[in-house]
Design a protein around this motif. Structure first.
Motif, PDB file in Angstrom:
ATOM      1  N   ALA A  19      41.158  48.464  30.822  1.00  0.00           N
ATOM      2  CA  ALA A  19      40.514  49.248  31.870  1.00  0.00           C
ATOM      3  C   ALA A  19      39.652  48.350  32.749  1.00  0.00           C
ATOM      4  O   ALA A  19      38.799  47.611  32.239  1.00  0.00           O
ATOM      5  N   VAL A  20      39.887  48.396  34.054  1.00  0.00           N
ATOM      6  CA  VAL A  20      39.076  47.589  34.971  1.00  0.00           C
ATOM      7  C   VAL A  20      37.660  48.132  35.073  1.00  0.00           C
ATOM      8  O   VAL A  20      36.772  47.468  35.606  1.00  0.00           O
ATOM      9  N   THR A  21      37.437  49.332  34.560  1.00  0.00           N
ATOM     10  CA  THR A  21      36.110  49.946  34.603  1.00  0.00           C
ATOM     11  C   THR A  21      35.235  49.528  33.431  1.00  0.00           C
ATOM     12  O   THR A  21      34.055  49.230  33.600  1.00  0.00           O
ATOM     13  N   THR A  22      35.813  49.513  32.225  1.00  0.00           N
ATOM     14  CA  THR A  22      35.025  49.239  31.021  1.00  0.00           C
ATOM     15  C   THR A  22      35.520  48.036  30.229  1.00  0.00           C
ATOM     16  O   THR A  22      34.805  47.541  29.353  1.00  0.00           O
ATOM     17  N   GLY A  23      36.747  47.608  30.475  1.00  0.00           N
ATOM     18  CA  GLY A  23      37.329  46.525  29.689  1.00  0.00           C
ATOM     19  C   GLY A  23      37.980  47.010  28.414  1.00  0.00           C
ATOM     20  O   GLY A  23      38.511  46.207  27.639  1.00  0.00           O
ATOM     21  N   GLY A  24      37.969  48.327  28.177  1.00  0.00           N
ATOM     22  CA  GLY A  24      38.542  48.867  26.954  1.00  0.00           C
ATOM     23  C   GLY A  24      40.055  48.914  26.983  1.00  0.00           C
ATOM     24  O   GLY A  24      40.693  48.814  28.037  1.00  0.00           O
ATOM     25  N   MET A  25      40.649  49.082  25.789  1.00  0.00           N
ATOM     26  CA  MET A  25      42.107  49.107  25.658  1.00  0.00           C
ATOM     27  C   MET A  25      42.671  50.519  25.766  1.00  0.00           C
ATOM     28  O   MET A  25      43.887  50.685  25.868  1.00  0.00           O
ATOM     29  N   ASP A  26      41.810  51.521  25.743  1.00  0.00           N
ATOM     30  CA  ASP A  26      42.248  52.903  25.915  1.00  0.00           C
ATOM     31  C   ASP A  26      42.276  53.188  27.415  1.00  0.00           C
ATOM     32  O   ASP A  26      41.237  53.414  28.039  1.00  0.00           O
ATOM     33  N   GLY A 124      44.088  40.906  54.784  1.00  0.00           N
ATOM     34  CA  GLY A 124      45.287  41.464  54.169  1.00  0.00           C
ATOM     35  C   GLY A 124      45.345  41.304  52.669  1.00  0.00           C
ATOM     36  O   GLY A 124      46.309  41.751  52.036  1.00  0.00           O
ATOM     37  N   ASP A 125      44.330  40.666  52.056  1.00  0.00           N
ATOM     38  CA  ASP A 125      44.294  40.509  50.608  1.00  0.00           C
ATOM     39  C   ASP A 125      43.790  41.790  49.958  1.00  0.00           C
ATOM     40  O   ASP A 125      43.150  42.629  50.596  1.00  0.00           O
ATOM     41  N   LEU A 126      44.073  41.921  48.667  1.00  0.00           N
ATOM     42  CA  LEU A 126      43.589  43.066  47.899  1.00  0.00           C
ATOM     43  C   LEU A 126      42.402  42.605  47.068  1.00  0.00           C
ATOM     44  O   LEU A 126      42.508  41.649  46.297  1.00  0.00           O
ATOM     45  N   ARG A 127      41.276  43.281  47.224  1.00  0.00           N
ATOM     46  CA  ARG A 127      40.057  42.891  46.501  1.00  0.00           C
ATOM     47  C   ARG A 127      39.669  44.001  45.533  1.00  0.00           C
ATOM     48  O   ARG A 127      39.525  45.154  45.918  1.00  0.00           O
ATOM     49  N   VAL A 128      39.509  43.626  44.259  1.00  0.00           N
ATOM     50  CA  VAL A 128      39.112  44.565  43.210  1.00  0.00           C
ATOM     51  C   VAL A 128      37.683  44.222  42.803  1.00  0.00           C
ATOM     52  O   VAL A 128      37.445  43.180  42.189  1.00  0.00           O
ATOM     53  N   PRO A 129      36.707  45.066  43.139  1.00  0.00           N
ATOM     54  CA  PRO A 129      35.314  44.709  42.891  1.00  0.00           C
ATOM     55  C   PRO A 129      34.827  45.030  41.481  1.00  0.00           C
ATOM     56  O   PRO A 129      35.350  45.919  40.805  1.00  0.00           O
ATOM     57  N   GLU A 130      33.854  44.250  41.044  1.00  0.00           N
ATOM     58  CA  GLU A 130      33.070  44.519  39.832  1.00  0.00           C
ATOM     59  C   GLU A 130      33.929  44.694  38.576  1.00  0.00           C
ATOM     60  O   GLU A 130      33.729  45.618  37.794  1.00  0.00           O
ATOM     61  N   VAL A 131      34.866  43.794  38.387  1.00  0.00           N
ATOM     62  CA  VAL A 131      35.729  43.834  37.204  1.00  0.00           C
ATOM     63  C   VAL A 131      35.038  43.103  36.052  1.00  0.00           C
ATOM     64  O   VAL A 131      34.455  42.033  36.249  1.00  0.00           O
ATOM     65  N   PRO A 132      35.056  43.650  34.837  1.00  0.00           N
ATOM     66  CA  PRO A 132      34.493  42.924  33.692  1.00  0.00           C
ATOM     67  C   PRO A 132      35.121  41.542  33.535  1.00  0.00           C
ATOM     68  O   PRO A 132      36.308  41.354  33.813  1.00  0.00           O
ATOM     69  N   ILE A 133      34.329  40.590  33.082  1.00  0.00           N
ATOM     70  CA  ILE A 133      34.776  39.196  33.039  1.00  0.00           C
ATOM     71  C   ILE A 133      36.022  39.027  32.173  1.00  0.00           C
ATOM     72  O   ILE A 133      36.969  38.325  32.543  1.00  0.00           O
ATOM     73  N   GLU A 134      36.058  39.680  31.001  1.00  0.00           N
ATOM     74  CA  GLU A 134      37.214  39.510  30.118  1.00  0.00           C
ATOM     75  C   GLU A 134      38.492  40.060  30.758  1.00  0.00           C
ATOM     76  O   GLU A 134      39.586  39.529  30.559  1.00  0.00           O
ATOM     77  N   VAL A 135      38.344  41.136  31.552  1.00  0.00           N
ATOM     78  CA  VAL A 135      39.501  41.692  32.257  1.00  0.00           C
ATOM     79  C   VAL A 135      39.935  40.755  33.380  1.00  0.00           C
ATOM     80  O   VAL A 135      41.127  40.524  33.589  1.00  0.00           O
ATOM     81  N   ALA A 136      38.965  40.191  34.084  1.00  0.00           N
ATOM     82  CA  ALA A 136      39.281  39.256  35.167  1.00  0.00           C
ATOM     83  C   ALA A 136      40.051  38.051  34.639  1.00  0.00           C
ATOM     84  O   ALA A 136      41.002  37.573  35.282  1.00  0.00           O
ATOM     85  N   LYS A 137      39.677  37.559  33.470  1.00  0.00           N
ATOM     86  CA  LYS A 137      40.383  36.415  32.895  1.00  0.00           C
ATOM     87  C   LYS A 137      41.842  36.742  32.616  1.00  0.00           C
ATOM     88  O   LYS A 137      42.734  35.908  32.837  1.00  0.00           O
TER      89      LYS A 137
END
Length: 222
Positions: A19-26, A124-137
């Motif tokens: 989840a890009v919101t919490t980093g969870g797997m659910d 023209g790029d897609l920007r996803v803000p405030e993503v948890p670091i582990e998800v960003a990796k």
């Protein structure tokens, strides 16, 4: 941390099941609008969200743009009636109507898009803000070319442009306020709303003369 997906990779970007919101797997996969004008349902981007954010996002998408249209219709009706006959509609009725719309704008009721909802930048790029670091990796690992960044998006206009239009709106607001307070008659409520809109819009525009990211607000997890 923000993620920047180059325009050439948007159609083929691979997203981890986190989840890009919490980093969870659910996760629940939800198509969210990527236009800066959120009432527009197209274009859309499929995004992994936590279950609570997914429910709110789906509710928001289901009822927009109808909620915005209802607000505009109510404002137009109130302004028209008030201009023709200020006493035709009692204040309690209008207060109840505005209160109902306000309550519907609360995320648990009317839904809301998460802070991580992506948007298309002027380049023209897609920007996803405030993503948890582990998800960003994980995004970077799956998609060579995706760039993590903590730098805010540059303003689309120059500081002089924002300063000029801020000054114009505030000057007009002061002039209109002076006229309303000295004309010696009861003016339409829409004119007073216009003053408030100009003041808030002028102030918001003035804040954009500051460097991007200069003012930040901390978000709670509740």
């Amino acid at each position: 941390m923000d993620l920047v997906v180059p325009a050439r990779l948007i159609s083929s970007v691979r997203m981890p099941a986190l989840a890009v919101t919490t980093g969870g797997m659910d996760v629940d996969w939800v198509e969210v609008p990527i236009s800066r004008w959120r009432a527009m349902r197209r274009p859309m981007q499929r995004l992994p969200l936590d279950p609570r954010s997914a429910r709110r996002a789906r509710r928001y998408i289901r009822f927009e743009p109808w909620s915005s249209m209802a607000r505009l219709a109510l404002l137009f009706a109130w302004a028209t009636v008030n201009a023709l006959n200020p006493f035709a509609v009692s204040r309690p009725i209008m207060l109840v109507a505005w209160l109902a719309l306000f309550l519907w704008s609360i995320p648990p009721l009317g839904g809301a898009l998460p802070r991580q909802t992506p948007y298309v930048t002027p380049a023209g790029d897609l920007r996803v803000p405030e993503v948890p670091i582990e998800v960003a990796k994980e995004w970077v690992r799956l998609n060579p070319g995706v760039v993590p960044t903590i730098e805010p998006l540059p303003r689309p206009r120059s500081r002089r442009w924002y300063a000029t239009w801020s000054a114009v709106m505030l000057i007009v607001a002061v002039a209109l306020l002076t006229v309303l307070t000295n004309d010696g008659r009861e003016d339409s409520g829409i004119a007073w709303i216009g003053v408030l809109v100009l003041i808030f819009a002028g102030g918001a525009t003035a804040l954009k003369t500051l460097p991007p990211g200069y003012i930040r607000f901390e978000h709670s997890d509740s």
